[in-house]
Design a protein around this motif. Structure first.
Motif: not given
Length: 134
Positions: A32-34, A36, A62-63, A70-72, A91, A94
């Protein structure tokens, strides 16, 4: 009674954990890619979600806290998509690993403690119908 658990962790497992868990390691689930958002702009995260949707990216998480959002998204982003999200912090991709643990119910806490003591980030734990042969 022996129960089966699917445990999703962030990144690859340290070698010492793999040695202890043995055949419990099922494999990687993917990257996955974050993305921010910067600052406290309340509309930045919803705009990023809309943009990701328009590009056909699959939302993985989502965070949000009081400083940023942050959107993953599923998968790594190539250079063209990274450029499209240049206003966001991109980011590094991951990777997540899935473990399948067959344990007596009371030893789950011990297994999770082992993982966290070795610096492994736990993403989810769920009771699984089965993890393969007993």
């Amino acid at each position: 009674m022996v129960l089966s658990y699917d445990v999703t962790v962030l990144g690859p497992l340290p070698e010492q954990v793999e040695l202890v868990l043995g055949q419990s390691v099922v494999g990687e689930v993917g990257a996955t890619t974050v993305l921010g958002t910067r600052g406290t702009d309340a509309t930045a995260l919803p705009r990023a979600i809309g943009r990701a949707s328009r590009f056909g990216l699959e939302l993985a998480g989502l965070h949000r806290d009081d400083r940023r959002g942050e959107l993953e998204v599923s998968g790594p982003l190539g250079p063209v998509l990274q450029a499209a999200f240049a206003d966001l912090t991109v980011a590094v991709a991951r990777r997540s690993s899935v473990l399948c643990l067959r344990l007596p119910g009371r030893t789950l806490a011990s297994a999770l403690r082992l993982l966290t003591e070795q610096g492994v980030d736990l993403l989810s734990v769920r009771v699984a119908p089965c993890c393969g042969p007993a």
